[in-house]
Design an enzyme around this catalytic site. Sequence first.
Site, short mmCIF file in Angstrom:
data_model
loop_
_atom_site.label_atom_id
_atom_site.label_comp_id
_atom_site.label_asym_id
_atom_site.label_seq_id
_atom_site.Cartn_x
_atom_site.Cartn_y
_atom_site.Cartn_z
CD GLU A 169 29.86 45.72 40.81
OE1 GLU A 169 30.91 45.13 41.13
OE2 GLU A 169 29.36 46.63 41.49
CB CYS A 170 34.95 41.84 37.92
SG CYS A 170 35.25 41.70 39.70
N GLY A 171 31.94 40.66 39.06
CA GLY A 171 31.26 39.49 39.62
C GLY A 171 31.69 39.13 41.02
#
EC number: 1.8.4.8
Length: 251
Positions: A231-233
């Site tokens: 995940e990139c956030g």
Amino acid sequence: MANAVLESDLDLEALNKTLSNMDAPELVTWGAETFGDRLVMSTSFGIQSAVMLHLVTQVTPNIPVIWVDTGYLPAETYRFADELTQQLGLNLKVYQSPISPARMEALHGRLWDQDNVEALNRYDYIRKVEPMQRALKELGAEAWLAGLRANQTSHRQSLGRIAQQNDIYKLHPILSWHSRDVYQYLTTHNLPYHPLFDEGYVTVGDWHSSRPMTSTDGDERDTRFKGLKQECGLHLPQTQGEAESLNSSAL
């Protein structure tokens, strides 16, 4: 226009039981009726982004479409974004970091090239998370339509059709869809894939952190972030638990 919905108004557990029986357009319609002009959607203009963009704008054509432009997207993505914006008449809202790519690299180096999760997390916060948080605030969003699918990451498997991320409701119309559902929707509505799909990409983000899928990859997300995380956030709560979720592709 719907009235503002207070956090205490919605029982997420009960709603998920009800919303689980809705198909994707019905869930979008419910979101539009419930949140009115406080409903937004996001797009990455990724491989299959045409699905959500078409599906949602068939129900609510003028919905604000948030696109976080990192400044490091492939040229193909920028052209694809322009094509879909024109084709679908999108009400596009482009957000970027206040720190230019050149300034970031001067201060922090090439964060994506340091082979550690801490550097990748810093990159993602600067270029993606902060602009998205600002977009949601400036647009007065109470709910956010996102094209997450459960089979993409372990974190996404834990989500319901409606969830809450900080003080924003998240609606996931295509959460249960598989690749065949995506393909059928694209072909039925004569919508394009991202052009890099033909070069072996199954997911695409920034040019430096995406690559085509190979026979040795166990999962499509192995092709992102050098396999260091899933995940990139953008779709994780900004809490203490975020770091743990970001730090391991096993979560």
